[in-house]
Design a protein around this motif. Structure first.
Motif, short mmCIF file in Angstrom:
data_model
loop_
_atom_site.label_atom_id
_atom_site.label_comp_id
_atom_site.label_asym_id
_atom_site.label_seq_id
_atom_site.Cartn_x
_atom_site.Cartn_y
_atom_site.Cartn_z
N ILE A 216 0.87 -1.25 -0.15
CA ILE A 216 0.03 0.01 -0.03
C ILE A 216 0.82 1.26 -0.16
N ASP A 217 1.81 1.42 0.71
CA ASP A 217 2.72 2.34 0.98
C ASP A 217 3.61 2.58 -0.48
N GLU A 218 3.94 1.66 -1.06
CA GLU A 218 4.58 1.96 -2.46
C GLU A 218 3.74 2.43 -3.55
N SER A 219 2.53 2.39 -3.27
CA SER A 219 1.54 2.69 -4.63
C SER A 219 0.58 3.88 -3.94
N PRO A 220 1.10 5.06 -3.53
CA PRO A 220 0.25 5.81 -2.89
C PRO A 220 -1.06 6.62 -3.45
N GLY A 221 -2.12 6.36 -3.08
CA GLY A 221 -3.36 6.79 -3.97
C GLY A 221 -3.76 5.70 -4.79
N LYS A 222 -3.46 4.67 -4.57
CA LYS A 222 -3.91 3.47 -5.57
C LYS A 222 -4.77 2.68 -4.86
N VAL A 223 -4.77 2.43 -3.48
CA VAL A 223 -5.40 1.73 -2.81
C VAL A 223 -6.68 2.32 -1.98
N SER A 224 -7.93 2.11 -2.08
CA SER A 224 -8.96 2.67 -1.36
C SER A 224 -9.12 1.91 -0.06
N GLY A 225 -8.85 0.73 -0.25
CA GLY A 225 -9.25 -0.02 1.27
C GLY A 225 -8.67 -1.48 1.22
N VAL A 226 -8.79 -2.06 2.21
CA VAL A 226 -8.43 -3.55 2.33
C VAL A 226 -9.61 -4.49 2.76
N LYS A 227 -9.99 -5.48 2.34
CA LYS A 227 -10.70 -6.66 2.68
C LYS A 227 -10.12 -7.64 3.36
N MET A 228 -10.08 -7.67 4.73
CA MET A 228 -9.48 -8.97 5.45
C MET A 228 -10.67 -9.76 5.58
N SER A 229 -10.16 -11.08 5.33
CA SER A 229 -11.15 -12.34 5.53
C SER A 229 -10.27 -13.43 6.21
N LEU A 230 -9.65 -13.11 7.24
CA LEU A 230 -8.77 -14.12 8.04
C LEU A 230 -9.71 -14.84 9.10
N LEU A 231 -10.90 -14.31 9.55
CA LEU A 231 -11.77 -14.81 10.74
C LEU A 231 -10.75 -14.79 11.99
N ASN A 232 -9.95 -13.48 11.96
CA ASN A 232 -9.32 -13.34 13.12
C ASN A 232 -9.36 -11.89 13.30
N ALA A 233 -10.12 -11.58 14.37
CA ALA A 233 -10.43 -10.04 14.71
C ALA A 233 -9.04 -9.41 15.27
N GLU A 234 -8.03 -10.16 15.88
CA GLU A 234 -6.78 -9.27 16.41
C GLU A 234 -6.13 -8.93 14.94
N SER A 235 -6.04 -9.69 14.05
CA SER A 235 -5.34 -9.46 12.92
C SER A 235 -5.97 -8.35 12.18
N GLU A 236 -7.17 -8.25 12.12
CA GLU A 236 -7.87 -7.02 11.41
C GLU A 236 -7.44 -5.64 12.22
N ILE A 237 -7.90 -5.79 13.38
CA ILE A 237 -7.51 -4.25 14.33
C ILE A 237 -6.13 -4.19 14.05
N SER A 238 -4.96 -5.12 14.04
CA SER A 238 -3.67 -4.54 13.97
C SER A 238 -3.38 -3.86 12.80
N VAL A 239 -4.03 -4.54 11.51
CA VAL A 239 -3.76 -3.87 10.24
C VAL A 239 -4.59 -2.48 10.23
N ARG A 240 -5.83 -2.54 10.54
CA ARG A 240 -6.72 -1.31 10.58
C ARG A 240 -5.90 -0.12 11.20
N GLU A 241 -5.35 -0.20 12.40
CA GLU A 241 -4.89 0.56 12.90
C GLU A 241 -3.61 1.24 12.31
N ARG A 242 -3.05 0.48 11.29
CA ARG A 242 -1.77 0.77 10.64
C ARG A 242 -1.90 1.48 9.21
N LEU A 243 -3.04 1.29 8.98
CA LEU A 243 -3.44 1.72 7.52
C LEU A 243 -3.16 3.25 7.13
N PRO A 244 -2.69 3.59 6.01
CA PRO A 244 -2.49 5.13 5.91
C PRO A 244 -3.98 5.66 5.87
#
Length: 424
Positions: A216-244
């Motif tokens: 995501i960082d290497e392509s600024p402005g190219k990503v509007s969102g991330v859909k996470m389907s890991l069935l793991n709330a901890e991983s989703e929150i961790s990534v969510r908190e670090r999204l640009p």
């Protein structure tokens, strides 16, 4: 008192009181507090040969009417994704036609549609990285031409050929550079597709998430969102908190969506913590410092405190999902939990292991609710769940007020029991 006949795994039958449907109304203005997409399924023609291995023969009237119904509840449609049986009955030609038709319906209804972009039109199982890039670009350009938003799905071809995280960085960098509009990146876990093991170059989500964030960082402005389907709330929150800033998290967690979507509207947000993997600790610390600075300046991205939604579960419970988000729009967090909370147990049953057969439950509920004429699926996938499994879906749908037309659902379910030799 009207009752539902239920069937247990032991063969025992019991009865439950049939509930009235929830008093839900379609919104008169767009939903505000969350962006929500229902990942929609496809309906086969009843008389067609939709047996395993045959090309999908789709009832387009019923399939598109289902999407119009989703729009009427204020939700967007996520189409041609795994819920539509990509790689499980929906072939490449049917996928292209679905994207074209769905995008046209979205324009007619004034709805928002995003569609899956993959490499699955390539018949060969093993292809080069360059061929993966070209395949992604081909579907990306087709999607853009139809006017639909692209969701860059995880590719089985890429999972097979990639030998390092750098291979993933290269492929995504080149594909994103070709995108004319921002895309959503989809991280699909092995519960949904075992062939995607080690995606983003690592078996553990902590290391893989660092690669995703690098992409995501290497392509600024190219990503509007991330859909996470890991069935793991901890991983989703961790990534969510670090999204640009400006990049949304779309939950694909059909087990934990109530709290993930509710987020900080339900309880104070947890403090940012570093992931346990040392490979990402330094990055998280840096991001935490940036978040503190942004909060101090009043510029903290509001999307960090909750996930938006891109869920197969929402296709099964569109009226309930809409009503819950309408409650959030009204500032009624308790109402949100009261309405949506009971559906999570239903969703966990629909998505029970083997999770990739969840599409059967989605189509089953669509049939019970009158959105398709028969309980059939392309590829014969309606046979993928047992009668007791479906009975539990009926029980939980009734309990969570997800049966849109309770009497119709009862009639159809009892007819199915009788056909299978169960007294109803």
């Amino acid at each position: 008192m009207t009752t539902l006949r239920l069937l247990s795994a032991s063969g025992a039958v019991s009865d439950a009181t049939l509930n009235d449907t929830g008093v839900y109304t379609c919104p008169t203005t767009p939903l505000q507090s969350r962006v929500a997409y229902a990942a929609a399924h496809v309906v086969p023609r009843v008389h067609a040969d939709n047996t395993p291995g045959q090309p999908a023969d789709i009832d387009w009237d019923a399939t598109l009417a289902f999407r119009r119904n989703v729009y009427s509840w204020g939700l967007g449609v996520a189409d041609a994704m795994d819920t539509a049986q990509r790689n499980m009955g929906l072939d490449a030609a049917a996928t292209r036609e679905l994207i074209t038709r769905s995008a046209e319906v979205a324009r007619e209804e004034g709805g928002s549609v995003v569609v899956g972009v993959n490499t699955d039109h390539i018949a060969e199982s093993h292809i080069s990285l360059d061929a993966v890039i070209d395949a992604y670009k081909s579907q990306l350009h087709f999607t853009e031409e139809q006017g639909a938003g692209p969701v860059l799905m995880a590719s089985r071809h890429l999972a097979r050929v990639a030998t390092s995280a750098d291979d993933y960085r290269r492929v995504y960098r080149e594909v994103l550079s070709a995108a004319s509009v921002p895309v959503v990146l989809h991280w699909l876990g092995t519960a949904f597709d075992p062939e995607l093991a080690g995606y983003f170059g690592a078996a553990d989500w902590q290391t893989a998430s660092a690669v995703l964030l690098d992409i995501i960082d290497e392509s600024p402005g190219k990503v509007s969102g991330v859909k996470m389907s890991l069935l793991n709330a901890e991983s989703e929150i961790s990534v969510r908190e670090r999204l640009p800033q400006g990049v949304r998290m779309f939950t694909g967690d059909d087990f934990n969506y109530v709290s993930l979507i509710g987020g900080d509207a339900l309880a104070p947000a947890a403090p940012l913590e570093s992931p346990s993997a040392p490979e990402v600790a330094e990055r998280t610390a840096s991001t935490r410092d940036q978040a503190v600075q942004s909060a101090a300046s009043g510029a903290l991205d509001a999307h960090r405190g909750h996930s938006d939604a891109l869920l197969g579960a929402f296709a099964a419970i569109a009226p309930v999902a809409s009503a819950a988000i309408q409650a959030l729009d009204a500032g009624d967090a308790e109402g949100y939990q009261r309405i949506l909370g009971p559906t999570e147990e239903l969703s966990r049953q629909v998505f029970a292991a083997p999770t990739f057969y969840y599409k059967t439950g989605v189509a089953f509920l669509a049939w019970l609710n009158g959105h398709q004429p028969a309980f059939q699926m392309v590829g014969g996938l309606h046979s993928a769940r047992s009668l007791p499994h479906l009975s539990r879906i009926v029980e939980l749908a009734n309990a969570s007020l997800a049966l849109e037309k309770p009497e119709l659902a009862r009639e159809r379910w009892h007819g199915m029991l009788r056909v299978n030799g169960v007294d109803a």
